[in-house]
Design a protein around this motif. Structure first.
Motif, PDB file in Angstrom:
ATOM      1  N   GLN A 104      10.398   0.196  12.615  1.00  0.00           N
ATOM      2  CA  GLN A 104       9.270   0.651  11.665  1.00  0.00           C
ATOM      3  C   GLN A 104       9.889   1.200  10.464  1.00  0.00           C
ATOM      4  O   GLN A 104       9.462   0.937   9.181  1.00  0.00           O
ATOM      5  CB  GLN A 104       8.445   1.769  12.325  1.00  0.00           C
ATOM      6  N   SER A 105      11.245   1.550  10.237  1.00  0.00           N
ATOM      7  CA  SER A 105      11.724   2.244   9.081  1.00  0.00           C
ATOM      8  C   SER A 105      12.293   1.194   8.399  1.00  0.00           C
ATOM      9  O   SER A 105      12.072   1.192   7.139  1.00  0.00           O
ATOM     10  CB  SER A 105      12.921   3.173   9.639  1.00  0.00           C
ATOM     11  N   HIS A 106      13.067   0.059   8.846  1.00  0.00           N
ATOM     12  CA  HIS A 106      13.716  -0.839   8.211  1.00  0.00           C
ATOM     13  C   HIS A 106      12.397  -1.925   7.320  1.00  0.00           C
ATOM     14  O   HIS A 106      12.573  -2.399   6.357  1.00  0.00           O
ATOM     15  CB  HIS A 106      14.453  -1.851   8.858  1.00  0.00           C
ATOM     16  N   SER A 107      11.455  -2.197   8.036  1.00  0.00           N
ATOM     17  CA  SER A 107      10.353  -2.972   7.553  1.00  0.00           C
ATOM     18  C   SER A 107       9.501  -2.326   6.474  1.00  0.00           C
ATOM     19  O   SER A 107       9.151  -2.686   5.559  1.00  0.00           O
ATOM     20  CB  SER A 107       9.239  -3.526   8.603  1.00  0.00           C
ATOM     21  N   PHE A 111       9.642  -3.601   2.859  1.00  0.00           N
ATOM     22  CA  PHE A 111       8.415  -4.565   2.145  1.00  0.00           C
ATOM     23  C   PHE A 111       7.465  -3.327   1.393  1.00  0.00           C
ATOM     24  O   PHE A 111       6.756  -3.926   0.476  1.00  0.00           O
ATOM     25  CB  PHE A 111       7.305  -4.798   3.420  1.00  0.00           C
ATOM     26  N   TYR A 112       7.732  -2.018   1.492  1.00  0.00           N
ATOM     27  CA  TYR A 112       6.858  -1.261   0.964  1.00  0.00           C
ATOM     28  C   TYR A 112       7.342  -0.546  -0.266  1.00  0.00           C
ATOM     29  O   TYR A 112       7.139  -0.273  -1.321  1.00  0.00           O
ATOM     30  CB  TYR A 112       6.411  -0.128   1.652  1.00  0.00           C
ATOM     31  N   LEU A 113       8.778  -0.128  -0.259  1.00  0.00           N
ATOM     32  CA  LEU A 113       9.453   0.487  -1.036  1.00  0.00           C
ATOM     33  C   LEU A 113      10.444  -0.266  -2.054  1.00  0.00           C
ATOM     34  O   LEU A 113      10.427  -0.179  -3.411  1.00  0.00           O
ATOM     35  CB  LEU A 113      10.422   1.752  -0.527  1.00  0.00           C
ATOM     36  N   ALA A 114      11.276  -1.116  -1.330  1.00  0.00           N
ATOM     37  CA  ALA A 114      12.080  -2.124  -2.238  1.00  0.00           C
ATOM     38  C   ALA A 114      11.643  -3.156  -2.662  1.00  0.00           C
ATOM     39  O   ALA A 114      11.792  -3.717  -3.788  1.00  0.00           O
ATOM     40  CB  ALA A 114      13.288  -2.341  -1.455  1.00  0.00           C
ATOM     41  N   GLY A 115      10.492  -3.801  -1.921  1.00  0.00           N
ATOM     42  CA  GLY A 115       9.809  -5.139  -2.187  1.00  0.00           C
ATOM     43  C   GLY A 115       9.209  -4.952  -3.585  1.00  0.00           C
ATOM     44  O   GLY A 115       9.284  -6.117  -4.344  1.00  0.00           O
ATOM     45  N   PRO A 116       8.536  -3.900  -4.108  1.00  0.00           N
ATOM     46  CA  PRO A 116       7.779  -4.057  -5.307  1.00  0.00           C
ATOM     47  C   PRO A 116       8.750  -4.525  -6.451  1.00  0.00           C
ATOM     48  O   PRO A 116       8.340  -5.289  -7.301  1.00  0.00           O
ATOM     49  CB  PRO A 116       7.227  -2.761  -5.395  1.00  0.00           C
ATOM     50  N   ASP A 117       9.950  -3.966  -6.423  1.00  0.00           N
ATOM     51  CA  ASP A 117      11.090  -4.390  -7.528  1.00  0.00           C
ATOM     52  C   ASP A 117      11.129  -5.826  -7.591  1.00  0.00           C
ATOM     53  O   ASP A 117      11.345  -6.612  -8.468  1.00  0.00           O
ATOM     54  CB  ASP A 117      12.231  -3.729  -7.422  1.00  0.00           C
ATOM     55  N   PRO A 139      -1.085 -11.039  -0.299  1.00  0.00           N
ATOM     56  CA  PRO A 139      -1.899 -10.272   0.713  1.00  0.00           C
ATOM     57  C   PRO A 139      -1.473 -10.454   2.403  1.00  0.00           C
ATOM     58  O   PRO A 139      -1.325  -9.880   3.079  1.00  0.00           O
ATOM     59  CB  PRO A 139      -3.323 -10.576   0.533  1.00  0.00           C
ATOM     60  N   GLN A 140      -0.889 -12.054   2.471  1.00  0.00           N
ATOM     61  CA  GLN A 140      -0.730 -12.288   3.916  1.00  0.00           C
ATOM     62  C   GLN A 140       0.577 -11.568   4.285  1.00  0.00           C
ATOM     63  O   GLN A 140       0.783 -11.087   5.346  1.00  0.00           O
ATOM     64  CB  GLN A 140      -0.514 -14.018   3.871  1.00  0.00           C
ATOM     65  N   ALA A 145       3.641  -7.261   6.951  1.00  0.00           N
ATOM     66  CA  ALA A 145       4.444  -5.954   6.841  1.00  0.00           C
ATOM     67  C   ALA A 145       3.767  -4.797   7.771  1.00  0.00           C
ATOM     68  O   ALA A 145       4.539  -3.802   8.333  1.00  0.00           O
ATOM     69  CB  ALA A 145       4.839  -5.828   5.367  1.00  0.00           C
ATOM     70  N   VAL A 146       2.463  -4.808   7.258  1.00  0.00           N
ATOM     71  CA  VAL A 146       1.921  -3.471   7.995  1.00  0.00           C
ATOM     72  C   VAL A 146       1.900  -3.652   9.439  1.00  0.00           C
ATOM     73  O   VAL A 146       2.046  -2.749  10.003  1.00  0.00           O
ATOM     74  CB  VAL A 146       0.339  -3.412   7.311  1.00  0.00           C
ATOM     75  N   GLY A 147       1.749  -4.819   9.951  1.00  0.00           N
ATOM     76  CA  GLY A 147       1.629  -5.153  11.376  1.00  0.00           C
ATOM     77  C   GLY A 147       3.000  -4.955  12.038  1.00  0.00           C
ATOM     78  O   GLY A 147       3.032  -4.308  13.279  1.00  0.00           O
ATOM     79  N   GLN A 148       3.992  -5.292  11.238  1.00  0.00           N
ATOM     80  CA  GLN A 148       5.550  -5.182  11.816  1.00  0.00           C
ATOM     81  C   GLN A 148       5.691  -3.538  12.177  1.00  0.00           C
ATOM     82  O   GLN A 148       6.259  -3.222  12.847  1.00  0.00           O
ATOM     83  CB  GLN A 148       6.479  -5.879  11.141  1.00  0.00           C
ATOM     84  N   ARG A 149       5.468  -2.791  10.753  1.00  0.00           N
ATOM     85  CA  ARG A 149       5.653  -1.519  11.094  1.00  0.00           C
ATOM     86  C   ARG A 149       4.749  -0.731  12.286  1.00  0.00           C
ATOM     87  O   ARG A 149       5.305  -0.034  13.030  1.00  0.00           O
ATOM     88  CB  ARG A 149       5.387  -0.630   9.724  1.00  0.00           C
TER      89      ARG A 149
END
Length: 475
Positions: A104-107, A111-117, A139-140, A145-149
């Motif tokens: 949950q932490s790595h995903s 996907f949420y924090l580093a991914g946007p850059d 969106p997919q 990513a939400v499902g993985q967390r």
């Protein structure tokens, strides 16, 4: 142009509160920089006088992102204080909880924090350079990513009753066995989750291929590296000995976790409440080191699951026989560990003992008055150190969290990126985002490293050499 100071406050897309100040010279170039952690963590003092068996529940309240790490490190510390060794089924279940925390932490971080850059670009509009921008752009992938967390959080909930601040690990073991139904339902989801992690790895690999020069140069510097290893020198996230390797990959030391105070000391700077740990025998600052995914993969010899080990071999080739130094490669190492955690969940669920009802031992007791518990949290090595009196009440507690271990490295990363990308007299938002991204590589948890109170304004201030505010912008 007169000398100026730039303040980035708070640093965004991290856990907790921090600010960065950049001091520009008259030519508009960065002369020095600081990563300030201003909040004070008083949990060690709050703990004094409490019964040691409360600590697994008390210490995890430090954070809502990585409570499992504190929960397990505390329980490991309490085992010898109670004088018992957990039975094997309990150790397997603790590790299962631990792997779920890594998932949950790595995903979430990638996907949420580093991914946007990486997906949207360092210079994208900050209004969309966030998780909502990821949803719009792909969106997919965002749904996966939400499902993985959710998958990681659901395992925590199945074991500990809650997704955040679970009640599971206790001195001597855990408080409930795993049911066959929960085991089977978790196992049915593992393979699809490995596929999602591989998608993330492919996304990062494509980005690195297109931006190779940036990836190799961004916040790249030599250091020592610190991490837990098993008896074969392999990646070990729940238990093991502490290994320290040098800038050229040479092994400097390896010692028992409970002996950390003989090898690790802490330096203090007046501009931060967060201390600077270092290897005692080399002194400050020669003995500084890095922890976390990059640190761990630079000290281990192997990874004990097949897919992760294959990626590990490719990862090590980036260093051409030396450690991988670029801070952006923390993201690569993080995804390899994500794959490992998912594969390890699959291995743990196949163990016959995972369904045993023998999940806690009570004796024969030989209690200690001092104990140390060390675990690899997602962000790096976490140390809990407790001393108790004859009644089992905490006399002294000391916590060294991963963000503290990486304090020097984050400051070095900030300085490196600021000097490379921030140039006056006009300072663009994308320049400053790259400085923040240097911190995000380390996925810091400032709530763990300090105790945060108050609001979080985001303000950039230019201050002249006479202390006069030249300009101010908020976002």
């Amino acid at each position: 142009m007169t000398a100026q100071k730039i303040t980035i406050e708070p640093v965004t897309r991290i856990e907790g509160h921090a600010r960065i100040t950049l001091h520009l010279n008259a030519g508009g170039e960065v002369e020095k920089s600081y990563l300030h952690v201003d909040e004070f963590r008083g949990l060690e003092k709050f703990s004094e006088g409490r019964p040691y068996f409360e600590m697994p529940q008390l210490t995890q309240r430090i954070c809502g992102i990585c409570p499992v790490s504190h929960h397990l490190a505390s329980a490991k510390t309490c085992d010898p204080l109670m004088g018992v060794k957990p039975p094997r089924p309990a150790v397997l279940l603790r590790e299962l909880l631990h792997m779920a925390q890594f998932v949950q932490s790595h995903s979430m971080h990638f996907f949420y924090l580093a991914g946007p850059d990486l997906v949207l670009g360092f210079d994208a509009d900050p209004a969309v350079r966030n998780v909502f921008g990821i949803v719009q752009a792909n969106p997919q992938l965002a749904l996966k990513a939400v499902g993985q967390r959710r998958f990681g959080q659901r395992i925590i909930e199945r074991l500990g009753g809650k997704r955040v601040h679970p009640n599971f690990a206790v001195p001597g073991g855990v408080n409930a066995p795993l049911s066959p139904r929960d085991r089977d339902e978790i196992a049915a989801e593992v393979e699809p989750q490995i596929g999602i992690a591989m998608e993330g790895l492919n996304l990062l690999s494509d980005w690195v291929a297109k931006n190779r020069d940036l990836a190799l140069s961004f916040a790249t510097f030599p250091s020592n590296y610190l991490g837990l290893v098993d008896d074969q020198g392999g990646l070990s996230l729940y238990d093991g000995q502490i290994r320290l390797c040098g800038p050229n990959g040479e092994r400097i030391d390896q010692f028992k976790a409970e002996d950390y105070l003989l090898h690790v000391a802490e330096h203090v700077e007046p501009w931060s409440f967060l201390k600077f740990p270092y290897y005692r025998q080399q002194g400050w600052p020669q003995g500084v080191y890095r922890v976390g995914p990059l640190g761990r993969l630079n000290v281990v010899d192997r990874i004990g699951t097949p897919l992760a080990h294959e990626e590990f071999k490719r990862f090590r080739q980036l260093g051409n026989g030396r450690p991988v130094e670029g801070s952006l490669f923390y993201h690569y190492a993080r995804l390899i560990e994500l794959i490992y955690a998912l594969e390890r969940i699959e291995q743990l669920l196949s163990e016959p003992d995972i369904l045993s009802s023998h999940v806690r031992d009570y004796g024969p007791a030989a209690p200690q008055t001092h104990a140390v518990g060390v675990i690899e949290a997602p962000r790096g090595m976490l140390v809990h150190d407790y001393s108790v009196d004859a009644n089992g009440l905490i006399k002294r507690a000391n916590l060294i969290v991963a963000t503290g271990h990486n304090n020097w490295a984050m400051n070095r990363a900030v300085e490196s990126v600021a000097k490379a990308f921030v140039h006056g007299p006009e300072v663009q938002e994308g320049m400053l985002n790259r400085v923040e991204a240097a911190v995000r590589c380390y996925d810091p948890c400032f709530s763990c490293s300090t105790h945060a109170l108050g609001q979080m304004p985001l303000e950039l201030t230019l201050v002249g050499p006479d202390g006069r505010v030249l300009a101010r912008a908020a976002r």
